[in-house]
Design a protein around this motif. Structure first.
Motif, PDB file in Angstrom:
ATOM      1  N   VAL A  82      -7.732   1.803   7.217  1.00 44.68           N
ATOM      2  CA  VAL A  82      -8.573   1.378   6.091  1.00 44.68           C
ATOM      3  C   VAL A  82      -8.951   2.574   5.220  1.00 44.68           C
ATOM      4  O   VAL A  82      -8.863   2.515   3.985  1.00 44.68           O
ATOM      5  CB  VAL A  82      -9.831   0.647   6.601  1.00 44.68           C
ATOM      6  CG1 VAL A  82     -10.788   0.368   5.446  1.00 44.68           C
ATOM      7  CG2 VAL A  82      -9.444  -0.659   7.294  1.00 44.68           C
ATOM      8  N   ALA A  83      -9.338   3.688   5.852  1.00 48.40           N
ATOM      9  CA  ALA A  83      -9.708   4.882   5.100  1.00 48.40           C
ATOM     10  C   ALA A  83      -8.506   5.466   4.372  1.00 48.40           C
ATOM     11  O   ALA A  83      -8.609   5.902   3.216  1.00 48.40           O
ATOM     12  CB  ALA A  83     -10.312   5.920   6.038  1.00 48.40           C
TER      13      ALA A  83
ATOM     14  N   ILE B 186      -5.823   3.854   3.344  1.00 47.51           N
ATOM     15  CA  ILE B 186      -5.454   2.966   2.243  1.00 47.51           C
ATOM     16  C   ILE B 186      -6.426   3.139   1.079  1.00 47.51           C
ATOM     17  O   ILE B 186      -6.013   3.155  -0.090  1.00 47.51           O
ATOM     18  CB  ILE B 186      -5.417   1.506   2.734  1.00 47.51           C
ATOM     19  CG1 ILE B 186      -4.246   1.311   3.719  1.00 47.51           C
ATOM     20  CG2 ILE B 186      -5.279   0.536   1.558  1.00 47.51           C
ATOM     21  CD1 ILE B 186      -4.301   0.007   4.488  1.00 47.51           C
ATOM     22  N   ALA B 187      -7.695   3.272   1.378  1.00 43.90           N
ATOM     23  CA  ALA B 187      -8.697   3.456   0.321  1.00 43.90           C
ATOM     24  C   ALA B 187      -8.404   4.712  -0.494  1.00 43.90           C
ATOM     25  O   ALA B 187      -8.638   4.750  -1.709  1.00 43.90           O
ATOM     26  CB  ALA B 187     -10.083   3.524   0.931  1.00 43.90           C
ATOM     27  N   ARG B 188      -7.873   5.741   0.171  1.00 38.12           N
ATOM     28  CA  ARG B 188      -7.531   7.000  -0.509  1.00 38.12           C
ATOM     29  C   ARG B 188      -6.106   6.976  -1.061  1.00 38.12           C
ATOM     30  O   ARG B 188      -5.677   7.928  -1.706  1.00 38.12           O
ATOM     31  CB  ARG B 188      -7.673   8.175   0.459  1.00 38.12           C
ATOM     32  CG  ARG B 188      -9.116   8.432   0.845  1.00 38.12           C
ATOM     33  CD  ARG B 188      -9.273   9.551   1.885  1.00 38.12           C
ATOM     34  NE  ARG B 188      -8.110  10.389   2.052  1.00 38.12           N
ATOM     35  CZ  ARG B 188      -7.544  10.658   3.244  1.00 38.12           C
ATOM     36  NH1 ARG B 188      -8.028  10.113   4.346  1.00 38.12           N
ATOM     37  NH2 ARG B 188      -6.513  11.463   3.321  1.00 38.12           N
ATOM     38  N   ARG B 189      -5.380   5.905  -0.744  1.00 35.93           N
ATOM     39  CA  ARG B 189      -3.965   5.807  -1.101  1.00 35.93           C
ATOM     40  C   ARG B 189      -3.215   7.034  -0.606  1.00 35.93           C
ATOM     41  O   ARG B 189      -2.431   7.666  -1.337  1.00 35.93           O
ATOM     42  CB  ARG B 189      -3.773   5.587  -2.595  1.00 35.93           C
ATOM     43  CG  ARG B 189      -4.396   4.276  -3.060  1.00 35.93           C
ATOM     44  CD  ARG B 189      -3.903   3.818  -4.404  1.00 35.93           C
ATOM     45  NE  ARG B 189      -4.349   2.445  -4.675  1.00 35.93           N
ATOM     46  CZ  ARG B 189      -3.994   1.725  -5.721  1.00 35.93           C
ATOM     47  NH1 ARG B 189      -3.183   2.237  -6.625  1.00 35.93           N
ATOM     48  NH2 ARG B 189      -4.431   0.490  -5.876  1.00 35.93           N
TER      49      ARG B 189
ATOM     50  N   SER C 201     -10.594 -10.408  -6.092  1.00 38.03           N
ATOM     51  CA  SER C 201     -10.297  -9.239  -5.277  1.00 38.03           C
ATOM     52  C   SER C 201      -9.220  -9.561  -4.251  1.00 38.03           C
ATOM     53  O   SER C 201      -9.013 -10.727  -3.870  1.00 38.03           O
ATOM     54  CB  SER C 201     -11.553  -8.764  -4.554  1.00 38.03           C
ATOM     55  OG  SER C 201     -11.919  -9.684  -3.535  1.00 38.03           O
TER      56      SER C 201
ATOM     57  N   TRP D 223       0.143  -1.010  -2.742  1.00 41.16           N
ATOM     58  CA  TRP D 223      -1.222  -0.683  -2.307  1.00 41.16           C
ATOM     59  C   TRP D 223      -2.113  -1.920  -2.317  1.00 41.16           C
ATOM     60  O   TRP D 223      -2.955  -2.090  -1.435  1.00 41.16           O
ATOM     61  CB  TRP D 223      -1.808   0.418  -3.184  1.00 41.16           C
ATOM     62  CG  TRP D 223      -1.199   1.760  -2.928  1.00 41.16           C
ATOM     63  CD1 TRP D 223      -0.470   2.515  -3.797  1.00 41.16           C
ATOM     64  CD2 TRP D 223      -1.241   2.497  -1.706  1.00 41.16           C
ATOM     65  NE1 TRP D 223      -0.058   3.671  -3.200  1.00 41.16           N
ATOM     66  CE2 TRP D 223      -0.524   3.699  -1.920  1.00 41.16           C
ATOM     67  CE3 TRP D 223      -1.827   2.285  -0.458  1.00 41.16           C
ATOM     68  CZ2 TRP D 223      -0.363   4.667  -0.932  1.00 41.16           C
ATOM     69  CZ3 TRP D 223      -1.673   3.246   0.537  1.00 41.16           C
ATOM     70  CH2 TRP D 223      -0.958   4.416   0.311  1.00 41.16           C
ATOM     71  N   ARG D 224      -1.938  -2.776  -3.282  1.00 40.77           N
ATOM     72  CA  ARG D 224      -2.735  -4.011  -3.313  1.00 40.77           C
ATOM     73  C   ARG D 224      -2.389  -4.908  -2.121  1.00 40.77           C
ATOM     74  O   ARG D 224      -3.257  -5.570  -1.555  1.00 40.77           O
ATOM     75  CB  ARG D 224      -2.472  -4.761  -4.618  1.00 40.77           C
ATOM     76  CG  ARG D 224      -2.898  -4.005  -5.855  1.00 40.77           C
ATOM     77  CD  ARG D 224      -4.400  -3.964  -6.016  1.00 40.77           C
ATOM     78  NE  ARG D 224      -4.767  -3.366  -7.293  1.00 40.77           N
ATOM     79  CZ  ARG D 224      -5.969  -3.462  -7.835  1.00 40.77           C
ATOM     80  NH1 ARG D 224      -6.933  -4.130  -7.206  1.00 40.77           N
ATOM     81  NH2 ARG D 224      -6.232  -2.877  -8.990  1.00 40.77           N
TER      82      ARG D 224
ATOM     83  N   GLU E  70      -3.638  -3.397   1.303  1.00 43.27           N
ATOM     84  CA  GLU E  70      -5.105  -3.443   1.355  1.00 43.27           C
ATOM     85  C   GLU E  70      -5.607  -4.647   2.136  1.00 43.27           C
ATOM     86  O   GLU E  70      -6.690  -4.600   2.737  1.00 43.27           O
ATOM     87  CB  GLU E  70      -5.635  -3.478  -0.079  1.00 43.27           C
ATOM     88  CG  GLU E  70      -7.142  -3.469  -0.207  1.00 43.27           C
ATOM     89  CD  GLU E  70      -7.581  -3.589  -1.662  1.00 43.27           C
ATOM     90  OE1 GLU E  70      -8.702  -4.107  -1.893  1.00 43.27           O
ATOM     91  OE2 GLU E  70      -6.814  -3.190  -2.565  1.00 43.27           O
TER      92      GLU E  70
END
Length: 307
Positions: free
Chosen positions: A38-39, A41-44, A221, A260-261, A264
């Protein structure tokens, strides 16, 4: 044996582009199953190293090899090719049902009987037919919708006897065709792909999911969409394909953003990213695939096909 079409080389080049888009999504999506995903992915944050592909790519490669040789789906040859690739490398993340089916084919059982009886309720309605169909769809993208649907259904039937499993493959194949056919048009309708595919997908739970995706407000979202549509966690076509097509429809012109979407949403992230990657590749072409991502994906082993 049917002769290959005159434009086989051009068709097959499209299939290879779709295979690369699918396999990059598969291999990179597979990197995000750790607790820290999760972290990341959030930072890509793109992982370093060599990205291995899964059964999604193995089966897509089998389809690609069959259409290179036949110019269409030869179901018996496809079943044998699936089984041969499984026998050579069974540790690619195959589901339990698929492993039993492919092992049985290698032992001499008939795929037609297995596909309809190995799973209760008339065969598998898993997402396996959908995850591997993009190269086939790219090859037939300029054909009529009827031909495209027939070939997609034939590719799924080898392992998925249930109508929903076949509908998932059909919906993804239609999405690839839409992406290819509209490649020179602006992406000005975020639900254009979804609407077009929903109209042509057979009735059932997959189509119901596509209709539900169309009801989501523009700007919803990813988390909300996944909560409504599913994210592949149940490994079924109806729990996977609607979300993938919702994502692909909105970010059809940008491979990286679409990836990325999709990832997520977590869930069956190698498969969801493989599906979306194959669709978007049909739109953006080889030049739209990130070169560094392609280099990080392991080389594909092609040509493993019965003589």
């Amino acid at each position: 044996m049917t002769a290959l079409p005159n434009d086989h080389a051009q068709r097959f080049e499209r299939a290879l582009v779709a295979l690369d888009g699918l396999s990059i999504g598969d291999a990179l999506g597979e990197q995000f199953f750790s607790p820290s995903s999760v972290a990341l992915i959030a930072r890509r944050a793109v992982p370093n190293g060599h990205w291995h592909t899964t059964d999604d790519t193995e089966m897509a490669v089998a389809i690609t090899d069959v259409i290179e040789r036949r110019g269409a789906i030869d179901q018996d040859l496809l079943a044998q090719t699936f089984a041969l690739r499984f026998e050579r490398d069974p540790m690619r993340g195959y589901g339990g049902g698929a492993a039993r089916l492919l092992r049985a084919i290698n032992e001499g059982s008939a795929w037609r009987t297995l596909a309809e009886t190995l799973f209760p309720g008339g065969g598998s309605y898993g997402n396996g037919g959908a995850m591997r169909v993009a190269p086939l769809a790219a090859y037939f993208a300029d054909e009529s919708d009827d031909v495209l649907v027939a070939e997609a259904r034939a590719s799924a039937q080898v392992t998925h006897g249930h109508a929903e499993g076949q509908a998932g493959a059909i919906a993804v194949a239609l999405s690839c065709a839409y992406a290819w056919r509209t490649r020179n048009q602006p992406v000005d309708d975020p639900y254009g792909l979804l609407r077009w595919v929903c109209e042509r997908t057979p009735d059932g739970l997959v189509r119901d999911g596509l209709a539900k995706a169309l009801s989501l407000s523009i700007g919803a979202s990813v988390g909300f969409a996944a909560s409504v549509l599913g994210n592949g966690s149940y490994i079924s076509a109806q729990d996977t394909v609607p979300f993938c097509l919702w994502t692909a429809s909105q970010w059809l012109g940008d491979y990286e953003e679409a990836f990325w979407r999709t990832v997520e949403a977590l869930g069956d992230r190698d498969t969801t990213c493989a599906i979306v990657g194959g669709i978007v590749a049909c739109r953006v072409g080889r030049e739209g695939l990130p070169p560094a991502w392609l280099k990080a994906r392991e080389p594909l082993s092609r040509g493993v096909i019965p003589s």
